[in-house]
Enzyme design. Sequence first.
Site, short mmCIF file in Angstrom:
data_model
loop_
_atom_site.label_atom_id
_atom_site.label_comp_id
_atom_site.label_asym_id
_atom_site.label_seq_id
_atom_site.Cartn_x
_atom_site.Cartn_y
_atom_site.Cartn_z
N PRO A 1 0.81 -1.23 0.00
CA PRO A 1 0.00 0.00 0.00
C PRO A 1 0.84 1.26 0.00
O PRO A 1 1.81 1.39 0.75
CB PRO A 1 -0.83 -0.13 1.28
CG PRO A 1 -0.97 -1.60 1.46
CD PRO A 1 0.35 -2.18 1.01
N CYS A 2 0.43 2.20 -0.86
CA CYS A 2 1.24 3.40 -1.08
C CYS A 2 0.69 4.63 -0.37
O CYS A 2 1.30 5.69 -0.43
CB CYS A 2 1.31 3.69 -2.59
SG CYS A 2 -0.30 4.06 -3.34
N ASN A 3 -0.44 4.51 0.31
CA ASN A 3 -1.12 5.69 0.85
C ASN A 3 -0.19 6.58 1.67
O ASN A 3 -0.23 7.82 1.55
CB ASN A 3 -2.28 5.26 1.75
CG ASN A 3 -3.20 4.26 1.08
OD1 ASN A 3 -2.75 3.20 0.66
ND2 ASN A 3 -4.48 4.57 0.98
#
Length: 365
Positions: A91-93
Amino acid sequence: MLFQMGELFCGPGGLACGALHANVEGHPELRIEHAWANDYDEATCATYRHNICKDDESQSVYCGDVRKLDISRDNPLFSEHPFNAFSFGFPCNDFSTVGEQKGFDGTYGPLYTYGVKVLRIFQPAWFLAENVSGLSSANKGGALPKIMADLHDAGYNLFPHLYKFEEYGVPQARHRIIIVGIRKDFPYTFFPPVPTTPDIHDYRTSRQALEEPPIPADAANNELPRMSEVVVERLKYIKPGQNAFNAELPPHLQLHIKGARISQIYRRLDPDKPSYTVTGSGGGGTHIYHYSENRALTNRERARLQTFPDDFVFKGTKEKVRRQIGMAVPCEGARQIFEAILKTFAGIPYKHEHQCNIKFDNSTK
């Protein structure tokens, strides 16, 4: 040479679609197949099952929080679906340059460690890890070196590269860090494949993506979005390539948002250039807007910008489908990287960059 690939954070299947379509001409034995996958969202998993593993009769897709996943050899997910290759778009959030960029201090930043755990325990021959370009600046520049050190310590030589997918035939300006890792006991060096469209004049444009060929009338996920009258009226004043802040809007249509000048707000595509980055968000004028029609794009049009084939069917509500598409890796870019991995292991020459553009010294780590 057959590779069975497991995936964490699989999303709707952008990486998997690219892997399944990876083809080395004259070598049908070189291929990648699905082994198992994990994601936390049920609609996303339903999309993956439908398109990648035929509705998952073998229960190879585990839907659930990775933090509750038993990553051990005792888990049937792994024992019944053996794998020798691995991918994870963690996940890049918390690493994205859009937002607070909390990095390791956020909810999602530490999740890459579950990929490291898979590598430590199962030691697949190679892996591919993907994240946003903002990863390089997260935690004051310390996130990427820490992640790579952990991956290297798991037993892998690393070949990190910042890919600009518009240089690989993707009709979208999408820049992503992709780390290819090869287990240290293999004598291979991976080189990034040479761009297929390196010249800006050769970039595939948004018009080409949406019109060549036309989207079939019966294509799934192609419902026109509902547009309010005020949005339609606002779009009439916004020219291709413009947004709500640089277009000449009458006072009653102007946006008065304190401190906001985000270029994607009500931004129309430029038909003669690649799209700007497709994202998983969709509120506040960020849906991506058509270059000639006064509307947001359909989900199928967004999928075209991400190079999903037209027969790839997304499951869930329109909002969930929009998010799935925006979070995915472009299938075409992934395909070219996976083909380079296959050629690397088979010793087949291919056109490549001389070195990765992100430095990592495997010999001294």
